[in-house]
Design an enzyme around this catalytic site. Structure first.
Site, PDB file in Angstrom:
ATOM      1  N   CYS A  10       0.861  -1.181   0.000  1.00 50.35           N
ATOM      2  CA  CYS A  10       0.000   0.000   0.000  1.00 50.35           C
ATOM      3  C   CYS A  10       0.901   1.235   0.000  1.00 50.35           C
ATOM      4  O   CYS A  10       2.082   1.141  -0.322  1.00 50.35           O
ATOM      5  CB  CYS A  10      -1.004  -0.013   1.150  1.00 50.35           C
ATOM      6  SG  CYS A  10      -0.337   0.224   2.805  1.00 50.35           S
ATOM      7  N   ASN A  13       2.416   1.659   4.219  1.00 44.08           N
ATOM      8  CA  ASN A  13       2.612   0.411   4.964  1.00 44.08           C
ATOM      9  C   ASN A  13       2.190   0.547   6.420  1.00 44.08           C
ATOM     10  O   ASN A  13       2.819   0.027   7.325  1.00 44.08           O
ATOM     11  CB  ASN A  13       4.056  -0.069   4.852  1.00 44.08           C
ATOM     12  CG  ASN A  13       4.283  -1.498   5.326  1.00 44.08           C
ATOM     13  OD1 ASN A  13       5.358  -1.818   5.818  1.00 44.08           O
ATOM     14  ND2 ASN A  13       3.310  -2.361   5.192  1.00 44.08           N
ATOM     15  N   CYS A  15      -1.652   0.938   6.973  1.00 42.52           N
ATOM     16  CA  CYS A  15      -3.099   0.676   7.021  1.00 42.52           C
ATOM     17  C   CYS A  15      -3.477  -0.628   6.322  1.00 42.52           C
ATOM     18  O   CYS A  15      -3.679  -1.652   6.962  1.00 42.52           O
ATOM     19  CB  CYS A  15      -3.886   1.845   6.412  1.00 42.52           C
ATOM     20  SG  CYS A  15      -3.719   3.405   7.280  1.00 42.52           S
ATOM     21  N   ARG A  16      -3.548  -0.594   5.011  1.00 42.23           N
ATOM     22  CA  ARG A  16      -4.054  -1.738   4.251  1.00 42.23           C
ATOM     23  C   ARG A  16      -3.095  -2.920   4.208  1.00 42.23           C
ATOM     24  O   ARG A  16      -3.482  -4.059   4.495  1.00 42.23           O
ATOM     25  CB  ARG A  16      -4.395  -1.306   2.821  1.00 42.23           C
ATOM     26  CG  ARG A  16      -5.545  -0.323   2.759  1.00 42.23           C
ATOM     27  CD  ARG A  16      -5.695   0.315   1.406  1.00 42.23           C
ATOM     28  NE  ARG A  16      -4.655   1.335   1.221  1.00 42.23           N
ATOM     29  CZ  ARG A  16      -4.516   2.071   0.136  1.00 42.23           C
ATOM     30  NH1 ARG A  16      -5.324   1.883  -0.898  1.00 42.23           N
ATOM     31  NH2 ARG A  16      -3.573   2.987   0.049  1.00 42.23           N
ATOM     32  N   SER A  17      -1.853  -2.679   3.809  1.00 46.80           N
ATOM     33  CA  SER A  17      -0.938  -3.820   3.645  1.00 46.80           C
ATOM     34  C   SER A  17      -0.603  -4.512   4.970  1.00 46.80           C
ATOM     35  O   SER A  17      -0.507  -5.745   4.985  1.00 46.80           O
ATOM     36  CB  SER A  17       0.315  -3.420   2.866  1.00 46.80           C
ATOM     37  OG  SER A  17       1.045  -2.404   3.490  1.00 46.80           O
ATOM     38  N   ASP A 124      -8.197   3.425   0.589  1.00 45.81           N
ATOM     39  CA  ASP A 124      -7.337   3.802   1.713  1.00 45.81           C
ATOM     40  C   ASP A 124      -8.201   4.364   2.837  1.00 45.81           C
ATOM     41  O   ASP A 124      -8.864   5.381   2.660  1.00 45.81           O
ATOM     42  CB  ASP A 124      -6.323   4.851   1.250  1.00 45.81           C
ATOM     43  CG  ASP A 124      -5.262   5.154   2.291  1.00 45.81           C
ATOM     44  OD1 ASP A 124      -5.383   4.671   3.446  1.00 45.81           O
ATOM     45  OD2 ASP A 124      -4.306   5.873   1.946  1.00 45.81           O
TER      46      ASP A 124
END
Length: 157
Positions: A10, A13, A15-17, A124
């Site tokens: 993401c 690095n 939030c999402r990943s 995001d």
């Protein structure tokens, strides 16, 4: 099962990943194949290098029994592109950035294509609420379950 390495990508690095990394590690361990599925996450930008995941990612993950406490943000490197079997960008900007970094890479995919089969970007949640993080968690969980099943490891997940 053949050993496979997966890198989730993401922007920062945080939030999402990290959520995807935590979910996939949790599912693989639950399926009894934690040693066969190597998982990591990175960001395309270096703003948060060394930081833990966003507190909202940590809270949402913990609520679902997923531990992100050992993760620290890092930025993607050309070595990562060469080292991982599957690299999954959370949105099209990540995939484009990865392809600029390694134009000939055949292991770079959009998470929404490769894991979900929908072609969607994973939004995001950084500027949103904890509810947005919960929605991202749900999409990542669905995709990681499908990915694990496609790898031939759908037992116990």
């Amino acid at each position: 099962m053949k050993r496979v390495s997966i890198l989730f990508v993401c922007t920062g690095n945080i939030c999402r990943s990290p959520l995807a990394e935590g979910i996939m590690s949790h599912l693989a361990a639950g399926a009894g194949i934690g040693h066969d599925v190597v998982v990591d996450s990175v960001g395309t930008d270096g703003w948060h290098v060394g930081d833990p995941p966003d507190r909202r990612s940590i809270v949402v993950a913990r609520r679902h029994g997923v531990d992100l406490s050992n993760q620290r943000a890092r930025r993607v490197t050309p070595h990562d592109i060469d080292s991982f079997d599957i690299i999954l960008g959370m949105d099209r900007t990540h995939v484009a950035g990865l392809r600029r970094l390694a134009p000939d890479a055949r292991n770079v995919f959009l998470f929404g294509d490769h894991a979900l089969g929908t072609g969607e970007d994973i939004a995001d949640p950084y500027y949103g609420s904890e509810r947005d993080f919960e929605q991202v968690y749900a999409r990542l969980l669905t995709g990681c379950r499908k990915l694990l099943a496609a790898l031939g490891a759908d037992r116990g997940s």
